[in-house]
Design a protein around this motif. Structure first.
Motif, PDB file in Angstrom:
ATOM      1  N   ALA A   1      -1.140  -4.012   4.485  1.00 45.88           N
ATOM      2  CA  ALA A   1      -0.122  -2.857   5.202  1.00 45.88           C
ATOM      3  C   ALA A   1       1.215  -2.788   3.854  1.00 45.88           C
ATOM      4  N   VAL A   2       1.455  -3.771   3.576  1.00 49.61           N
ATOM      5  CA  VAL A   2       2.578  -3.490   2.417  1.00 49.61           C
ATOM      6  C   VAL A   2       2.036  -2.998   1.182  1.00 49.61           C
ATOM      7  N   ALA A   3       0.850  -3.326   0.855  1.00 47.69           N
ATOM      8  CA  ALA A   3       0.118  -2.713  -0.312  1.00 47.69           C
ATOM      9  C   ALA A   3      -0.125  -1.352  -0.189  1.00 47.69           C
ATOM     10  N   GLU A   4      -0.372  -0.705   0.866  1.00 54.70           N
ATOM     11  CA  GLU A   4      -0.745   0.698   1.185  1.00 54.70           C
ATOM     12  C   GLU A   4       0.567   1.344   1.104  1.00 54.70           C
ATOM     13  N   ALA A   5       1.825   0.892   1.630  1.00 51.62           N
ATOM     14  CA  ALA A   5       3.063   1.621   1.447  1.00 51.62           C
ATOM     15  C   ALA A   5       3.484   1.517   0.206  1.00 51.62           C
ATOM     16  N   LYS A   6       3.268   0.411  -0.688  1.00 52.73           N
ATOM     17  CA  LYS A   6       3.790   0.421  -1.872  1.00 52.73           C
ATOM     18  C   LYS A   6       3.062   1.564  -2.669  1.00 52.73           C
TER      19      LYS A   6
END
Length: 418
Positions: free
Chosen positions: A345-350
């Motif tokens: 989820a953080v990678a997608e947001a990044k």
């Protein structure tokens, strides 16, 4: 909450060793709720934005701003309630950093490693150490960082090491990219033991042998208080030696927490650029000669472009919120599955935060026109900040992590960049 600052201090002399600041004279405020955290961040941002452009232009350190920030209680918002902290959600923490970063992204970036180290302490320290170090954060002490090293083959290749000295350890090495170290009260140092394991040795900023040099020369994020940290037989008590490596021996949310703060900074940069684009087009830009229009803000192509920018920003903000929820779940129950979901989820947001930060800061000039490039407006700071900050870790590898997870069921690696 009303926030005022003293008169600004003059710009510092670069490439010099910087003395430590005094420790806080009074305990910091303790935030009571997620709602209060957002309210305090919003009030601070109204003050920070006023001098943001000039601080970038002259590279004036945000000394008073930083004191107001850390004394506001926002630097202890992820301290667990068990130890007297607010323990707000990571959804809220991400929003706080985004709000501050929209006002001044250098100030927004400074607490990243402080908050990340607090998260690590929660994960790996015993209760006595937690009580000690969380107590310092609640009193308003700022943790800087001395993590990365200049010139190594990879970011995880550390040469800084410590030796045992009874109740203390002795640290030797040299660090760079040390955001926040110049005006910190404590400096967490990533240092290896004789088994090659990485620890955080949290040294006093004024410890003998610890020197911070103001030599940060990047064209963006110019006042993140970074520079070279020289460690010459620095003595650190073992009470302040945190086994950081344990946070990556098993699945924990530690890496995702470091990363989600990066996302929030980039979203803040994008928001500020879009807001300035709209303001400039509405008040200064001229309509194009072939448009037959009276005002630039009536241009249908400009209208479409602003709509697209806002849409992409809102998508990035939504993914930041989703990532915060996933991190919250992984903090409460850290399993291989929950941690991987948080990392993904953080990678997608990044990915989205990087893309909108670069796009928005570039599009500003296309839509606002030639006048927007004049030095008096200093609008290029948005692009410089976005381009500099988004280099912290390559987004091209985020795509690989996402694809390998969804296609092959491979969880992301466990480290501070994932």
């Amino acid at each position: 909450m009303t926030i005022t600052l003293d008169a600004p201090k003059p710009a510092n002399a670069q490439n010099e060793a910087v003395p430590a600041l005094p420790r806080p004279q009074k305990d910091a405020h303790v935030i009571k709720s997620d709602r209060e955290a957002i309210e305090v961040a919003t009030e601070l941002a109204k003050v920070f934005v006023q001098g943001s452009s000039e601080r970038d232009r002259t590279r004036r350190w945000p000394v008073q701003e930083l004191d107001a920030f850390s004394q506001s209680g926002l630097w202890s918002i992820n301290v667990p309630k068990k130890f007297g902290g607010p323990e707000v959600s990571y959804v809220t923490l991400g929003k706080v950093i985004e709000i501050i970063s929209a006002a001044d992204p250098s100030i927004g970036q400074i607490p990243q490693n402080h908050l990340g180290v607090l998260a690590a302490i929660r994960t790996v320290s015993d209760e006595a150490q937690q009580r000690l170090l969380f107590g310092l954060a609640l009193r308003g002490y700022r943790f800087g960082n001395a993590f990365s090293e200049f010139g190594s083959k990879r970011a995880v290749d550390f040469q800084t090491k410590f030796t045992d000295a009874g109740d203390d350890v002795i640290v030797n090495g040299r660090k760079f990219y040390s955001s926040g170290a110049l005006l910190a009260h404590l400096v967490p140092i990533v240092t290896l033991d004789d088994q090659g394991r990485a620890w955080y040795a949290i040294a006093e900023r004024d410890a003998p042998g610890l020197t911070v040099i103001d030599d940060w020369s990047a064209f963006g994020q110019r006042t993140t208080l970074s520079g070279t940290v020289i460690l010459d037989n620095v003595r650190v008590p073992k009470t302040h030696l945190v086994p950081g490596y344990k946070g990556y021996e098993r699945p924990t949310a530690d890496g995702a927490i470091f990363q989600i703060i990066q996302v929030a900074v980039d979203n803040g940069i994008a928001k500020a650029a879009i807001d300035d684009t709209i303001e400039f087009v509405r008040t200064k830009s001229r309509a194009w000669v072939d448009s037959g229009l009276e005002h630039a803000w009536q241009d249908p192509y400009t209208i479409q472009a602003v709509g697209d920018l806002k849409l992409r920003l809102h998508a990035a903000q939504a993914l930041l919120e989703k990532a915060g929820q996933a991190v919250d779940e992984a903090v409460v129950d850290a399993t291989a599955e929950s941690v991987a979901r948080a990392q993904i989820a953080v990678a997608e947001a990044k990915v989205l935060s990087t893309e909108i930060a670069i796009t928005a800061t570039n599009k500003l000039f296309e839509l606002a026109g030639t006048r927007s490039t004049l030095a008096e407006h200093n609008l290029d700071r948005h692009w410089r900040n976005a381009r500099t900050h988004t280099l912290h870790d390559p987004v091209r590898w985020k795509y690989a992590i996402l694809g390998n997870y969804f296609l092959n069921g491979v969880n992301p690696p466990l480290h501070a960049w994932s």
